[in-house]
Design a protein around this motif. Sequence first.
Motif, PDB file in Angstrom:
ATOM      1  N   UNK A   1      77.558   1.587  41.671  1.00  0.00           N
ATOM      2  CA  UNK A   1      77.416   0.210  42.124  1.00  0.00           C
ATOM      3  C   UNK A   1      77.161  -0.690  40.912  1.00  0.00           C
ATOM      4  N   UNK A   2      77.964  -1.745  40.786  1.00  0.00           N
ATOM      5  CA  UNK A   2      77.812  -2.675  39.667  1.00  0.00           C
ATOM      6  C   UNK A   2      76.567  -3.542  39.855  1.00  0.00           C
ATOM      7  N   UNK A   3      76.209  -4.257  38.807  1.00  0.00           N
ATOM      8  CA  UNK A   3      75.039  -5.139  38.860  1.00  0.00           C
ATOM      9  C   UNK A   3      75.187  -6.202  39.946  1.00  0.00           C
ATOM     10  N   UNK A   4      76.428  -6.599  40.239  1.00  0.00           N
ATOM     11  CA  UNK A   4      76.668  -7.612  41.269  1.00  0.00           C
ATOM     12  C   UNK A   4      76.633  -7.029  42.681  1.00  0.00           C
ATOM     13  N   UNK A   5      76.461  -5.707  42.781  1.00  0.00           N
ATOM     14  CA  UNK A   5      76.384  -5.062  44.084  1.00  0.00           C
ATOM     15  C   UNK A   5      77.712  -4.532  44.598  1.00  0.00           C
ATOM     16  N   UNK A   6      78.764  -4.662  43.802  1.00  0.00           N
ATOM     17  CA  UNK A   6      80.085  -4.193  44.199  1.00  0.00           C
ATOM     18  C   UNK A   6      80.216  -2.694  43.911  1.00  0.00           C
ATOM     19  N   UNK A   7      80.761  -1.952  44.878  1.00  0.00           N
ATOM     20  CA  UNK A   7      80.970  -0.519  44.650  1.00  0.00           C
ATOM     21  C   UNK A   7      82.194  -0.334  43.761  1.00  0.00           C
ATOM     22  N   UNK A   8      82.020   0.400  42.665  1.00  0.00           N
ATOM     23  CA  UNK A   8      83.091   0.618  41.686  1.00  0.00           C
ATOM     24  C   UNK A   8      83.349   2.111  41.470  1.00  0.00           C
ATOM     25  N   UNK A   9      82.993   2.908  42.447  1.00  0.00           N
ATOM     26  CA  UNK A   9      83.118   4.361  42.333  1.00  0.00           C
ATOM     27  C   UNK A   9      84.536   4.796  41.998  1.00  0.00           C
ATOM     28  N   UNK A  10      85.524   4.144  42.579  1.00  0.00           N
ATOM     29  CA  UNK A  10      86.907   4.572  42.372  1.00  0.00           C
ATOM     30  C   UNK A  10      87.368   4.348  40.941  1.00  0.00           C
ATOM     31  N   UNK A  11      86.690   3.520  40.182  1.00  0.00           N
ATOM     32  CA  UNK A  11      87.066   3.255  38.794  1.00  0.00           C
ATOM     33  C   UNK A  11      86.506   4.284  37.815  1.00  0.00           C
ATOM     34  N   UNK A  12      85.543   5.093  38.269  1.00  0.00           N
ATOM     35  CA  UNK A  12      84.837   5.973  37.335  1.00  0.00           C
ATOM     36  C   UNK A  12      84.721   7.396  37.876  1.00  0.00           C
ATOM     37  N   UNK A  13      85.827   8.112  37.855  1.00  0.00           N
ATOM     38  CA  UNK A  13      85.868   9.482  38.370  1.00  0.00           C
ATOM     39  C   UNK A  13      84.908  10.395  37.614  1.00  0.00           C
ATOM     40  N   UNK A  14      84.729  10.162  36.327  1.00  0.00           N
ATOM     41  CA  UNK A  14      83.842  11.013  35.534  1.00  0.00           C
ATOM     42  C   UNK A  14      82.419  10.979  36.085  1.00  0.00           C
ATOM     43  N   UNK A  15      81.987   9.814  36.516  1.00  0.00           N
ATOM     44  CA  UNK A  15      80.624   9.667  37.026  1.00  0.00           C
ATOM     45  C   UNK A  15      80.496  10.296  38.401  1.00  0.00           C
ATOM     46  N   UNK A  16      81.528  10.164  39.212  1.00  0.00           N
ATOM     47  CA  UNK A  16      81.495  10.801  40.534  1.00  0.00           C
ATOM     48  C   UNK A  16      81.384  12.319  40.411  1.00  0.00           C
ATOM     49  N   UNK A  17      81.798  12.880  39.290  1.00  0.00           N
ATOM     50  CA  UNK A  17      81.699  14.324  39.072  1.00  0.00           C
ATOM     51  C   UNK A  17      80.250  14.792  38.973  1.00  0.00           C
ATOM     52  N   UNK A  18      79.298  13.883  38.857  1.00  0.00           N
ATOM     53  CA  UNK A  18      77.881  14.254  38.850  1.00  0.00           C
ATOM     54  C   UNK A  18      77.462  14.972  40.130  1.00  0.00           C
ATOM     55  N   UNK A  19      78.220  14.817  41.177  1.00  0.00           N
ATOM     56  CA  UNK A  19      77.897  15.472  42.451  1.00  0.00           C
ATOM     57  C   UNK A  19      77.738  16.973  42.276  1.00  0.00           C
ATOM     58  N   UNK A  20      78.520  17.556  41.365  1.00  0.00           N
ATOM     59  CA  UNK A  20      78.437  19.002  41.133  1.00  0.00           C
ATOM     60  C   UNK A  20      77.121  19.392  40.459  1.00  0.00           C
ATOM     61  N   UNK A  21      76.576  18.496  39.670  1.00  0.00           N
ATOM     62  CA  UNK A  21      75.320  18.762  38.960  1.00  0.00           C
ATOM     63  C   UNK A  21      74.121  18.493  39.861  1.00  0.00           C
ATOM     64  N   UNK A  22      74.190  17.411  40.608  1.00  0.00           N
ATOM     65  CA  UNK A  22      73.053  16.957  41.417  1.00  0.00           C
ATOM     66  C   UNK A  22      72.901  17.766  42.694  1.00  0.00           C
ATOM     67  N   UNK A  23      74.026  18.214  43.244  1.00  0.00           N
ATOM     68  CA  UNK A  23      73.980  18.976  44.486  1.00  0.00           C
ATOM     69  C   UNK A  23      73.531  18.112  45.637  1.00  0.00           C
ATOM     70  N   UNK A  24      72.653  18.626  46.479  1.00  0.00           N
ATOM     71  CA  UNK A  24      72.224  17.894  47.672  1.00  0.00           C
ATOM     72  C   UNK A  24      70.988  17.025  47.425  1.00  0.00           C
ATOM     73  N   UNK A  25      70.430  17.085  46.207  1.00  0.00           N
ATOM     74  CA  UNK A  25      69.267  16.230  45.907  1.00  0.00           C
ATOM     75  C   UNK A  25      69.684  14.767  45.964  1.00  0.00           C
ATOM     76  N   UNK A  26      68.801  13.919  46.416  1.00  0.00           N
ATOM     77  CA  UNK A  26      69.072  12.478  46.448  1.00  0.00           C
ATOM     78  C   UNK A  26      68.448  11.851  45.214  1.00  0.00           C
ATOM     79  N   UNK A  27      69.267  11.166  44.416  1.00  0.00           N
ATOM     80  CA  UNK A  27      68.783  10.530  43.196  1.00  0.00           C
ATOM     81  C   UNK A  27      69.395   9.137  43.058  1.00  0.00           C
ATOM     82  N   UNK A  28      68.667   8.289  42.369  1.00  0.00           N
ATOM     83  CA  UNK A  28      69.174   6.980  41.978  1.00  0.00           C
ATOM     84  C   UNK A  28      69.046   6.907  40.461  1.00  0.00           C
TER      85      UNK A  28
END
Length: 87
Positions: A15-42
């Motif tokens: 999520x950008x500073x303006x509140x817009x979801x930009x997940x589709x622009x950053x596939x590398x960051x979405x790959x964190x799901x494999x590291x984080x697993x089911x834990x909820x983090x911000x």
Amino acid sequence: MRALVVAGSEGVRVISRSGREVSSSFAEIRALAHVIGSRRVVLDGEIVAIGAGGQPDFVRLQNRIHRTRLTTALLRDVPVCLYLFDL
């Protein structure tokens, strides 16, 4: 680019500073799901594209910010990093 990354069992949202979801622009960051697993983090951090001299290059990052479809060439030519400030 300052961003919040919200991750958990439902996946990873960037999520950008303006509140817009930009997940589709950053596939590398979405790959964190494999590291984080089911834990909820911000995560609070800065998304950076590194230039040829090893310094952050905002002009390069602009090539990724508004893209919703990422090509293999774009991912290769303009990789991004997430520098975290707070967990």
